[in-house]
Design a protein around this motif. Structure first.
Motif, PDB file in Angstrom:
ATOM      1  N   UNK A   1     -12.899  36.966  87.913  1.00  0.00           N
ATOM      2  CA  UNK A   1     -12.953  35.524  87.674  1.00  0.00           C
ATOM      3  C   UNK A   1     -13.927  35.182  86.552  1.00  0.00           C
ATOM      4  N   UNK A   2     -14.856  36.060  86.277  1.00  0.00           N
ATOM      5  CA  UNK A   2     -15.836  35.844  85.205  1.00  0.00           C
ATOM      6  C   UNK A   2     -16.432  37.179  84.775  1.00  0.00           C
ATOM      7  N   UNK A   3     -17.027  37.196  83.591  1.00  0.00           N
ATOM      8  CA  UNK A   3     -17.687  38.407  83.079  1.00  0.00           C
ATOM      9  C   UNK A   3     -19.205  38.264  83.122  1.00  0.00           C
ATOM     10  N   UNK A   4     -19.699  37.053  82.848  1.00  0.00           N
ATOM     11  CA  UNK A   4     -21.142  36.804  82.941  1.00  0.00           C
ATOM     12  C   UNK A   4     -21.369  35.480  83.674  1.00  0.00           C
TER      13      UNK A   4
ATOM     14  N   UNK B   1     -32.481  36.827  99.879  1.00  0.00           N
ATOM     15  CA  UNK B   1     -31.899  37.740 100.865  1.00  0.00           C
ATOM     16  C   UNK B   1     -31.142  38.862 100.173  1.00  0.00           C
ATOM     17  N   UNK B   2     -30.353  38.493  99.161  1.00  0.00           N
ATOM     18  CA  UNK B   2     -29.518  39.470  98.470  1.00  0.00           C
ATOM     19  C   UNK B   2     -29.131  38.926  97.104  1.00  0.00           C
ATOM     20  N   UNK B   3     -28.973  39.814  96.138  1.00  0.00           N
ATOM     21  CA  UNK B   3     -28.443  39.434  94.827  1.00  0.00           C
ATOM     22  C   UNK B   3     -27.178  40.239  94.601  1.00  0.00           C
ATOM     23  N   UNK B   4     -26.033  39.526  94.595  1.00  0.00           N
ATOM     24  CA  UNK B   4     -24.737  40.182  94.435  1.00  0.00           C
ATOM     25  C   UNK B   4     -24.228  40.014  93.005  1.00  0.00           C
ATOM     26  N   UNK B   5     -23.264  40.851  92.628  1.00  0.00           N
ATOM     27  CA  UNK B   5     -22.623  40.772  91.310  1.00  0.00           C
ATOM     28  C   UNK B   5     -21.112  40.825  91.527  1.00  0.00           C
ATOM     29  N   UNK B   6     -20.623  39.896  92.324  1.00  0.00           N
ATOM     30  CA  UNK B   6     -19.216  39.900  92.727  1.00  0.00           C
ATOM     31  C   UNK B   6     -18.400  38.987  91.815  1.00  0.00           C
ATOM     32  N   UNK B   7     -17.801  39.558  90.769  1.00  0.00           N
ATOM     33  CA  UNK B   7     -17.065  38.722  89.822  1.00  0.00           C
ATOM     34  C   UNK B   7     -15.627  38.438  90.259  1.00  0.00           C
TER      35      UNK B   7
ATOM     36  N   UNK C   1     -25.204  35.077  93.608  1.00  0.00           N
ATOM     37  CA  UNK C   1     -24.162  35.798  92.890  1.00  0.00           C
ATOM     38  C   UNK C   1     -24.362  35.560  91.400  1.00  0.00           C
ATOM     39  N   UNK C   2     -24.678  36.601  90.649  1.00  0.00           N
ATOM     40  CA  UNK C   2     -24.921  36.464  89.206  1.00  0.00           C
ATOM     41  C   UNK C   2     -24.277  37.644  88.478  1.00  0.00           C
ATOM     42  N   UNK C   3     -24.270  37.578  87.158  1.00  0.00           N
ATOM     43  CA  UNK C   3     -23.732  38.661  86.357  1.00  0.00           C
ATOM     44  C   UNK C   3     -24.622  39.894  86.418  1.00  0.00           C
ATOM     45  N   UNK C   4     -24.008  41.041  86.300  1.00  0.00           N
ATOM     46  CA  UNK C   4     -24.732  42.311  86.371  1.00  0.00           C
ATOM     47  C   UNK C   4     -25.853  42.379  85.338  1.00  0.00           C
ATOM     48  N   UNK C   5     -25.611  41.857  84.140  1.00  0.00           N
ATOM     49  CA  UNK C   5     -26.597  41.939  83.063  1.00  0.00           C
ATOM     50  C   UNK C   5     -27.373  40.638  82.880  1.00  0.00           C
ATOM     51  N   UNK C   6     -27.170  39.681  83.787  1.00  0.00           N
ATOM     52  CA  UNK C   6     -27.862  38.390  83.666  1.00  0.00           C
ATOM     53  C   UNK C   6     -29.149  38.404  84.489  1.00  0.00           C
ATOM     54  N   UNK C   7     -30.168  37.650  84.061  1.00  0.00           N
ATOM     55  CA  UNK C   7     -31.462  37.666  84.759  1.00  0.00           C
ATOM     56  C   UNK C   7     -31.379  37.065  86.159  1.00  0.00           C
ATOM     57  N   UNK C   8     -32.106  37.664  87.095  1.00  0.00           N
ATOM     58  CA  UNK C   8     -32.170  37.134  88.461  1.00  0.00           C
ATOM     59  C   UNK C   8     -33.080  35.914  88.467  1.00  0.00           C
TER      60      UNK C   8
ATOM     61  N   UNK D   1     -19.541  32.900  81.300  1.00  0.00           N
ATOM     62  CA  UNK D   1     -18.887  33.499  80.129  1.00  0.00           C
ATOM     63  C   UNK D   1     -19.234  32.753  78.850  1.00  0.00           C
ATOM     64  N   UNK D   2     -20.500  32.325  78.761  1.00  0.00           N
ATOM     65  CA  UNK D   2     -20.965  31.646  77.558  1.00  0.00           C
ATOM     66  C   UNK D   2     -20.714  30.155  77.544  1.00  0.00           C
ATOM     67  N   UNK D   3     -20.064  29.618  78.585  1.00  0.00           N
ATOM     68  CA  UNK D   3     -19.779  28.183  78.644  1.00  0.00           C
ATOM     69  C   UNK D   3     -20.709  27.502  79.646  1.00  0.00           C
ATOM     70  N   UNK D   4     -21.133  26.300  79.308  1.00  0.00           N
ATOM     71  CA  UNK D   4     -21.984  25.528  80.205  1.00  0.00           C
ATOM     72  C   UNK D   4     -21.109  24.773  81.205  1.00  0.00           C
ATOM     73  N   UNK D   5     -21.314  25.023  82.492  1.00  0.00           N
ATOM     74  CA  UNK D   5     -20.533  24.370  83.547  1.00  0.00           C
ATOM     75  C   UNK D   5     -21.482  23.681  84.523  1.00  0.00           C
TER      76      UNK D   5
END
Length: 566
Positions: free
Chosen positions: A58-61, A241-247, A223-230, A182-186
């Motif tokens: 659903x997303x890359x970042x 509790x947890x930081x997931x990377x479920x795209x 839920x954040x991107x794998x390469x994005x800052x926590x 994915x580089x867009x502001x939402x």
């Protein structure tokens, strides 16, 4: 939008973007510092649309600043009374007492289940001294009076205070209200964690009155991107509790309140929500092309030898014709709400002339009551399904939600009760709208009123109901008074116009005509609109005023029609 003139409400957000690490990343990705570019750049509907069921990523970042937690409770020091005597409260006890005082003027506070659940917690926190007490032994009105005063104080804030408060809210929105996908502001739909308080629920919910606990970072998964800052945890001494990377999922944060799952999603105008809505209606359009064959299939099942197949046929018929939800099993601590598959014998009455009566609590504990004439084959089957059963037995005892969903999917890929609801709701709305063609000169209020009337039929079909707001009666009364004032004024104006016609037959002295001036009067019973009554000095102006007042009355009457609760 002019890139050099961003709206004022966005300028602080733009400054935050420029001054923050996340903002610098955003500027680097987009190659712009203009908020006009940032907000409007994501026109996803102009891109090729993939089949929702074929989308794996659903997303890359995905980058965001997590969630906003409620402020720590600040004691106000107001005491309550126990059997007439004031008692001291600890901060925790005072917070619970304040929760109860907040609902004293709500009918919820009189419900037995609410009182029982709240007092069980309150008595435990009050300690052994009050182990044999009852809720009616405690007087919470001092705190209630304090809350009323605070509300009044908030209403009467100075413009400067309101400005400061608005700026604080805007700053929070700028920080938590947006994500970079994915580089867009939402924009986010909800970024505030649910505050602690009394669980209300709908109807006689078994959990009504229980205390919703304070949510802390260790209860929240992100839920954040794998390469994005926590995101940095905003509360010192706590961690996520947890930081997931479920795209494959579109949630940004997740936590539980009791057994209820709460998610943070993007706003309704985001790509994710827009895509979901788009695919929902695409499935409904697909059903339109297949609905004749599907109805033929479940109609054939009504005469099948196997009772399970007949139950599948009847259940699908009810979902199609009555827009019922499927219905799943409920736990003991959940509200006794049902759908099609979980209907019990007590929820149906077999009436005369192929009529049945359905009476049960549906989603959100909203009562569903409907007397409907059904197909004779459906009627005969339902008579057999209830025969020899107790009221508490399942109407459809050979099938469940899983079996029904499997059957629906075998008829059409992606078919569900929800798709049937969307299809039938859309067809109903279109049929209602097609009943009238509007004139170019008709007002917007008239069109909105007619649309609401058409939408009301959809609400009836889907059993959508809306609670009456606290101010509904007073607002309606004010609007009715406005209409009455204008009607009275119109009668006076028409009488004033008749005077010109009478006086034109007589010769009026020139001096009297020159002395005549426009009069301004105020209604004896002024409405909130403070209607100024002007009686022009000549017939032509009076005619124009009469037409103007008639148009205003029509507009107010259209607004009154819009105020329909369904």
């Amino acid at each position: 939008m002019d890139k050099g003139n961003e709206p004022t409400k966005y300028k602080k957000f733009l400054n935050n973007i420029k001054d923050s690490k996340a903002g610098n990343r955003l500027i680097k990705v987009l190659g712009t510092t203009s908020l006009a570019d940032i907000i409007q750049v994501n026109k996803w509907w102009e891109q090729p649309v993939e089949n929702d069921e074929e989308i794996e990523e659903r997303w890359k970042s995905l980058e965001h600043n997590a969630v906003l937690f409620p402020s720590k409770y600040e004691p106000h020091g107001v005491k309550i009374r126990y059997k007439g005597e004031e008692i001291e409260l600890t901060p925790n006890q005072e917070e619970l007492a304040t929760f109860w005082a907040q609902i004293l003027d709500n009918e919820l506070s009189s419900k037995e289940i609410t009182r029982k659940n709240f007092f069980k917690k309150f008595r435990k926190d009050m300690g052994e001294r009050y182990a044999l007490s009852n809720l009616h032994d405690f007087d919470f009105t001092p705190i209630y009076d304090h809350l009323v005063k605070m509300r009044e104080r908030n209403k009467n804030k100075t413009p400067e205070e309101k400005k400061i408060e608005k700026e604080k809210k805007q700053k929070l929105l700028d920080n938590y209200g947006y994500a970079i996908v994915d580089g867009f502001c939402e924009k986010l739909s909800n970024y505030q964690v649910e505050p602690p308080g009394i669980f209300r629920g709908r109807g006689d919910h078994p959990l009504s009155g229980k205390i919703k606990p304070r949510i802390l970072p260790e209860h929240v998964s992100l839920n954040i991107g794998m390469d994005d800052p926590v995101p940095i945890c905003p509360l010192p001494g706590h961690s996520w509790k947890e930081v997931a990377h479920n795209n494959e999922s579109t949630w940004l944060a997740y936590y539980k309140v009791g057994k209820s799952s709460k998610y943070v999603f993007l706003a309704s105008n985001s790509k994710f929500k827009g895509m979901n809505d788009y695919m929902k209606y695409e499935k409904a359009r697909k059903l339109k092309t297949a609905v004749i064959d599907i109805r033929a299939d479940y109609t054939k099942k009504l005469e099948d030898r196997e009772e399970e197949n007949r139950q599948l046929g009847v259940a699908t018929y009810l979902i199609d014709k009555l827009a019922l939800r499927v219905g799943n099993e409920k736990g003991e601590d959940e509200a006794d709400t049902v759908g099609c598959c979980s209907l019990r014998v007590e929820h149906i009455k077999i009436d005369e002339n192929h009529h049945i009566i359905l009476d049960f609590l549906g989603k959100d504990t909203i009562r569903y009551y409907n007397r409907i004439q059904v197909d004779p084959k459906v009627y005969d089957n339902l008579k057999k399904f209830v025969r020899g059963k107790n009221d508490s037995d399942n109407l459809f005892d050979r099938i469940n939600a899983s079996k029904l969903n499997d059957y629906l999917k075998s008829l059409m890929q992606g078919l569900s009760a929800k798709v049937f609801r969307t299809y039938n709701a859309s067809i109903t709305l279109q049929q209602e709208l097609d009943k009238r063609i509007f004139d170019e000169n008709e007002s917007t209020d008239a069109k909105v009123s007619y649309y609401n009337e058409a939408n009301k039929q959809v609400a009836i079909l889907c059993n959508h109901q809306k609670a009456v707001s606290k101010n509904f009666n007073s607002q309606s009364e004010a609007l009715q008074n406005t209409i009455k004032d204008h009607m009275t004024y119109l009668i006076e104006l028409e009488d004033h116009l008749l005077n010109f016609e009478r006086k034109s037959k007589k010769k009026e002295k020139k001096e009297e005509r020159e002395k005549k001036e426009e009069k301004e009067e105020k209604s004896e019973n002024q409405s909130k609109n403070k209607l100024n009554k002007i009686f022009p000095a000549d017939a032509e102006k009076t005619k124009k005023t009469v037409e103007s007042i008639k148009n205003k009355i029509k507009k107010f009457e259209d607004k009154m029609k819009i105020r329909v609760i369904y």
